[in-house]
Scaffold this active site. Sequence first.
Site, PDB file in Angstrom:
ATOM      1  N   LYS A   1       0.914  12.610  -8.190  1.00 47.45           N
ATOM      2  CA  LYS A   1      -0.027  13.101  -7.175  1.00 47.45           C
ATOM      3  C   LYS A   1       0.098  14.612  -7.115  1.00 47.45           C
ATOM      4  O   LYS A   1       1.207  15.146  -7.229  1.00 47.45           O
ATOM      5  CB  LYS A   1       0.332  12.531  -5.801  1.00 47.45           C
ATOM      6  CG  LYS A   1       0.044  11.066  -5.670  1.00 47.45           C
ATOM      7  CD  LYS A   1       0.274  10.619  -4.230  1.00 47.45           C
ATOM      8  CE  LYS A   1       0.290   9.112  -4.194  1.00 47.45           C
ATOM      9  NZ  LYS A   1       1.160   8.569  -3.183  1.00 47.45           N
TER      10      LYS A   1
ATOM     11  N   ASN B   1       4.047  15.207  -6.729  1.00 48.10           N
ATOM     12  CA  ASN B   1       4.891  14.053  -6.418  1.00 48.10           C
ATOM     13  C   ASN B   1       4.778  13.103  -7.608  1.00 48.10           C
ATOM     14  O   ASN B   1       3.764  12.424  -7.774  1.00 48.10           O
ATOM     15  CB  ASN B   1       4.391  13.394  -5.125  1.00 48.10           C
ATOM     16  CG  ASN B   1       5.295  12.262  -4.680  1.00 48.10           C
ATOM     17  OD1 ASN B   1       6.231  11.871  -5.388  1.00 48.10           O
ATOM     18  ND2 ASN B   1       5.015  11.707  -3.517  1.00 48.10           N
TER      19      ASN B   1
ATOM     20  N   ARG C   1      10.016  -4.136   2.607  1.00 40.74           N
ATOM     21  CA  ARG C   1      11.482  -3.974   2.645  1.00 40.74           C
ATOM     22  C   ARG C   1      12.060  -4.578   3.917  1.00 40.74           C
ATOM     23  O   ARG C   1      11.456  -4.486   4.982  1.00 40.74           O
ATOM     24  CB  ARG C   1      11.860  -2.492   2.589  1.00 40.74           C
ATOM     25  CG  ARG C   1      11.567  -1.856   1.253  1.00 40.74           C
ATOM     26  CD  ARG C   1      11.871  -0.376   1.278  1.00 40.74           C
ATOM     27  NE  ARG C   1      10.727   0.380   0.796  1.00 40.74           N
ATOM     28  CZ  ARG C   1      10.579   1.688   0.949  1.00 40.74           C
ATOM     29  NH1 ARG C   1      11.510   2.394   1.574  1.00 40.74           N
ATOM     30  NH2 ARG C   1       9.513   2.304   0.482  1.00 40.74           N
TER      31      ARG C   1
ATOM     32  N   ARG D   1       8.287  17.259  -5.219  1.00 37.78           N
ATOM     33  CA  ARG D   1       9.009  16.403  -4.293  1.00 37.78           C
ATOM     34  C   ARG D   1      10.094  15.698  -5.100  1.00 37.78           C
ATOM     35  O   ARG D   1       9.813  15.003  -6.070  1.00 37.78           O
ATOM     36  CB  ARG D   1       8.046  15.374  -3.713  1.00 37.78           C
ATOM     37  CG  ARG D   1       8.738  14.462  -2.767  1.00 37.78           C
ATOM     38  CD  ARG D   1       7.842  13.361  -2.319  1.00 37.78           C
ATOM     39  NE  ARG D   1       8.496  12.622  -1.253  1.00 37.78           N
ATOM     40  CZ  ARG D   1       7.877  11.754  -0.502  1.00 37.78           C
ATOM     41  NH1 ARG D   1       6.596  11.531  -0.692  1.00 37.78           N
ATOM     42  NH2 ARG D   1       8.528  11.104   0.412  1.00 37.78           N
TER      43      ARG D   1
ATOM     44  N   GLU E   1       3.460  16.229   4.200  1.00 34.22           N
ATOM     45  CA  GLU E   1       4.641  16.543   3.394  1.00 34.22           C
ATOM     46  C   GLU E   1       4.328  17.626   2.371  1.00 34.22           C
ATOM     47  O   GLU E   1       5.157  18.480   2.069  1.00 34.22           O
ATOM     48  CB  GLU E   1       5.127  15.264   2.697  1.00 34.22           C
ATOM     49  CG  GLU E   1       5.676  14.261   3.697  1.00 34.22           C
ATOM     50  CD  GLU E   1       5.733  12.832   3.180  1.00 34.22           C
ATOM     51  OE1 GLU E   1       4.650  12.278   2.864  1.00 34.22           O
ATOM     52  OE2 GLU E   1       6.826  12.268   3.097  1.00 34.22           O
TER      53      GLU E   1
ATOM     54  N   GLU F   1      -0.283   6.642  12.356  1.00 34.11           N
ATOM     55  CA  GLU F   1      -1.485   7.453  12.590  1.00 34.11           C
ATOM     56  C   GLU F   1      -2.710   6.604  12.890  1.00 34.11           C
ATOM     57  O   GLU F   1      -3.637   7.057  13.559  1.00 34.11           O
ATOM     58  CB  GLU F   1      -1.780   8.319  11.355  1.00 34.11           C
ATOM     59  CG  GLU F   1      -0.759   9.424  11.146  1.00 34.11           C
ATOM     60  CD  GLU F   1      -0.880  10.103   9.791  1.00 34.11           C
ATOM     61  OE1 GLU F   1      -1.989  10.114   9.213  1.00 34.11           O
ATOM     62  OE2 GLU F   1       0.137  10.616   9.296  1.00 34.11           O
TER      63      GLU F   1
ATOM     64  N   HIS G   1      12.394  10.549   3.814  1.00 32.61           N
ATOM     65  CA  HIS G   1      11.193  11.046   4.518  1.00 32.61           C
ATOM     66  C   HIS G   1      11.462  12.411   5.166  1.00 32.61           C
ATOM     67  O   HIS G   1      10.833  12.766   6.164  1.00 32.61           O
ATOM     68  CB  HIS G   1      10.741  10.071   5.639  1.00 32.61           C
ATOM     69  CG  HIS G   1      10.193   8.776   5.128  1.00 32.61           C
ATOM     70  ND1 HIS G   1      10.425   7.584   5.764  1.00 32.61           N
ATOM     71  CD2 HIS G   1       9.406   8.500   4.070  1.00 32.61           C
ATOM     72  CE1 HIS G   1       9.819   6.604   5.108  1.00 32.61           C
ATOM     73  NE2 HIS G   1       9.196   7.142   4.080  1.00 32.61           N
TER      74      HIS G   1
ATOM     75  N   ASP H   1       0.490  -5.201   4.325  1.00 28.35           N
ATOM     76  CA  ASP H   1      -0.369  -4.178   4.938  1.00 28.35           C
ATOM     77  C   ASP H   1      -0.630  -4.526   6.401  1.00 28.35           C
ATOM     78  O   ASP H   1      -1.078  -5.634   6.708  1.00 28.35           O
ATOM     79  CB  ASP H   1      -1.682  -4.116   4.153  1.00 28.35           C
ATOM     80  CG  ASP H   1      -2.506  -2.905   4.542  1.00 28.35           C
ATOM     81  OD1 ASP H   1      -2.803  -2.744   5.743  1.00 28.35           O
ATOM     82  OD2 ASP H   1      -2.852  -2.122   3.645  1.00 28.35           O
TER      83      ASP H   1
ATOM     84  N   GLY I   1       0.912   6.084   7.719  1.00 25.55           N
ATOM     85  CA  GLY I   1      -0.209   5.129   7.715  1.00 25.55           C
ATOM     86  C   GLY I   1      -0.368   4.298   8.977  1.00 25.55           C
ATOM     87  O   GLY I   1      -1.428   4.294   9.605  1.00 25.55           O
TER      88      GLY I   1
ATOM     89  N   GLY J   1       4.875   3.858   7.829  1.00 28.60           N
ATOM     90  CA  GLY J   1       3.811   3.606   6.857  1.00 28.60           C
ATOM     91  C   GLY J   1       4.240   2.379   6.087  1.00 28.60           C
ATOM     92  O   GLY J   1       4.830   1.458   6.657  1.00 28.60           O
ATOM     93  N   ASN J   2       3.995   2.390   4.797  1.00 31.27           N
ATOM     94  CA  ASN J   2       4.467   1.286   3.971  1.00 31.27           C
ATOM     95  C   ASN J   2       5.998   1.248   4.001  1.00 31.27           C
ATOM     96  O   ASN J   2       6.610   0.209   4.201  1.00 31.27           O
ATOM     97  CB  ASN J   2       3.918   1.486   2.565  1.00 31.27           C
ATOM     98  CG  ASN J   2       3.911   0.203   1.816  1.00 31.27           C
ATOM     99  OD1 ASN J   2       4.089  -0.861   2.409  1.00 31.27           O
ATOM    100  ND2 ASN J   2       3.745   0.290   0.526  1.00 31.27           N
ATOM    101  N   GLY J   3       6.607   2.417   3.827  1.00 31.58           N
ATOM    102  CA  GLY J   3       8.026   2.582   4.159  1.00 31.58           C
ATOM    103  C   GLY J   3       8.082   3.141   5.573  1.00 31.58           C
ATOM    104  O   GLY J   3       7.078   3.650   6.056  1.00 31.58           O
TER     105      GLY J   3
HETATM  106  P1  AMP Z   1       1.646   5.172   4.042  1.00 29.99           P
HETATM  107  O1  AMP Z   1       2.819   4.570   3.355  1.00 29.99           O
HETATM  108  O2  AMP Z   1       2.009   6.206   5.052  1.00 29.99           O
HETATM  109  O3  AMP Z   1       0.550   5.611   3.106  1.00 29.99           O
HETATM  110  O4  AMP Z   1       0.997   3.975   4.910  1.00 29.99           O
HETATM  111  C1  AMP Z   1       0.325   2.906   4.298  1.00 29.99           C
HETATM  112  C2  AMP Z   1       0.208   1.764   5.289  1.00 29.99           C
HETATM  113  O5  AMP Z   1      -0.455   2.217   6.480  1.00 29.99           O
HETATM  114  C3  AMP Z   1      -0.656   0.621   4.808  1.00 29.99           C
HETATM  115  O6  AMP Z   1       0.073  -0.265   4.021  1.00 29.99           O
HETATM  116  C4  AMP Z   1      -1.092  -0.003   6.100  1.00 29.99           C
HETATM  117  O7  AMP Z   1      -0.096  -0.933   6.500  1.00 29.99           O
HETATM  118  C5  AMP Z   1      -1.108   1.127   7.100  1.00 29.99           C
HETATM  119  N1  AMP Z   1      -2.471   1.515   7.500  1.00 29.99           N
HETATM  120  C6  AMP Z   1      -3.308   2.362   6.875  1.00 29.99           C
HETATM  121  N2  AMP Z   1      -4.485   2.445   7.539  1.00 29.99           N
HETATM  122  C7  AMP Z   1      -4.389   1.633   8.606  1.00 29.99           C
HETATM  123  C8  AMP Z   1      -5.260   1.256   9.686  1.00 29.99           C
HETATM  124  N3  AMP Z   1      -6.480   1.772   9.778  1.00 29.99           N
HETATM  125  N4  AMP Z   1      -4.807   0.381  10.614  1.00 29.99           N
HETATM  126  C9  AMP Z   1      -3.581  -0.132  10.507  1.00 29.99           C
HETATM  127  N5  AMP Z   1      -2.717   0.176   9.530  1.00 29.99           N
HETATM  128  C10 AMP Z   1      -3.094   1.039   8.580  1.00 29.99           C
END
Ligand code: AMP
Length: 394
Positions: free
Chosen positions: A14, A7, A236, A88, A379, A329, A177, A278, A326, A205-207
């Site tokens: 990555k 990626n 966003r 990717r 992914e 999960e 996604h 976050d 993120g 997640g972040n997105g």
């Molecule tokens: P991703 O884009 O899927 O890597 O998700 C990243 C986002 O997941 C982070 O910016 C957090 O907002 C959220 N995240 C990660 N770990 C946790 C956690 N233990 N509790 C709540 N939110 C989390």
Amino acid sequence: MKILTVNAGSSSLKFKLYEMPEEKVLISGTFERIGLPGGIYTIKLNGEKIKKEKDLKDHSIAVETLIQELIDNKVITSLDEIKGVGHRLVHGGEKYAHSVIIDDDVIKTVSDLSELAPLHNPANLIGVDAFKKNVPNALEVGCFDTAFHQTMAKKEFLYPVPYEWYEKYGVRKYGFHGMSHNYIANRTAEILNNPHARIISCHIGNGGSICAIKDGKSIDTSMGFTPNAGLMMGTRSGDIDATIIPYIMKKTGENLDDVINDLNKKSGYLGVSGVSSDSRDIEEAVADGNERAKLAQDMYVEKIVNYIAEYYLELGGADAIVFTAGVGENSASTRAAIINSLLPLGIKLDPEKNNVRGEEALISTDDSSVKVYVIPTDEEVMIARDTYKFIENK
Ligand code: AMP
């Protein structure tokens, strides 16, 4: 057979090396600050994480370093062991409904599509080029984020705008996604033992995007022409009234790029709360009584609930709602807030079962009208599987 998944971003790369078809991850890692001062990379091997500093002038140097690490760590003895490299690729437009072997034609098409994904497609192609140079005997395969959503019907993917915008300029919903939603579609169908299941996949997640899935196919999804559509996200905005843009330009004197940047980088959780993008920081601020963090969290949850309700109707009911990525999960409290709002549909959360993080679990009660799961997304394994299939069928 060894297959590498990649990626590549504009300054990052990555990777994961798989033994296929066992789907065993042999080594993984991330290169950061490529082309910038203070290059750094991390490698995960045998449960250990190694961090190293190295100037990474360009992606080719990162790939050379990666290969040297594979050899030094005795993961491979010769480069020829890597039979395939799966990339990717973010935007495949309407041309690609599946993964493809990357040839000159594909490179040209992905490059032409850069207009639709200026931050991603050119960076992805730099990655492709670096591996072509450094691992010339491997088959390079492109796996698109948009491909899974090519099954959407026209009435779902068209915007109610002049039809020529679609015909002449490709203005439509593409969705993103895709590798993640496809993984969730497969895994959930497997768990339910039902290939025809109606699934609402929540990749937050972040997105973030939500996808309505039936018969293993994407029926609808919340991201659109770009990944800044649909849900409220970390930074966003998601869906807004387009007319806000010229209004803010007039009021603030910002130019178009500035306002688009505000909508991509300064909105969402960050913009509303003024605290952070976050969800962990938001949760902490809510616990401390921060009103705007609470407002941001309530808005974030409501947008997700609205899409789930919409897709529940679009699918004629649902067999499963799945949380992944993120936030999905890891954040039990965000999941609880979402599912508790779905009680009028008879969807019920078991608070004890919901107390999980990063592992597969059924989190609804036995009498819930829809099963609710947490399923960590993968992914990379989808990329490895597609790449492996091409090599097997060669
Ligand atoms: P991703 O884009 O899927 O890597 O998700 C990243 C986002 O997941 C982070 O910016 C957090 O907002 C959220 N995240 C990660 N770990 C946790 C956690 N233990 N509790 C709540 N939110 C989390």
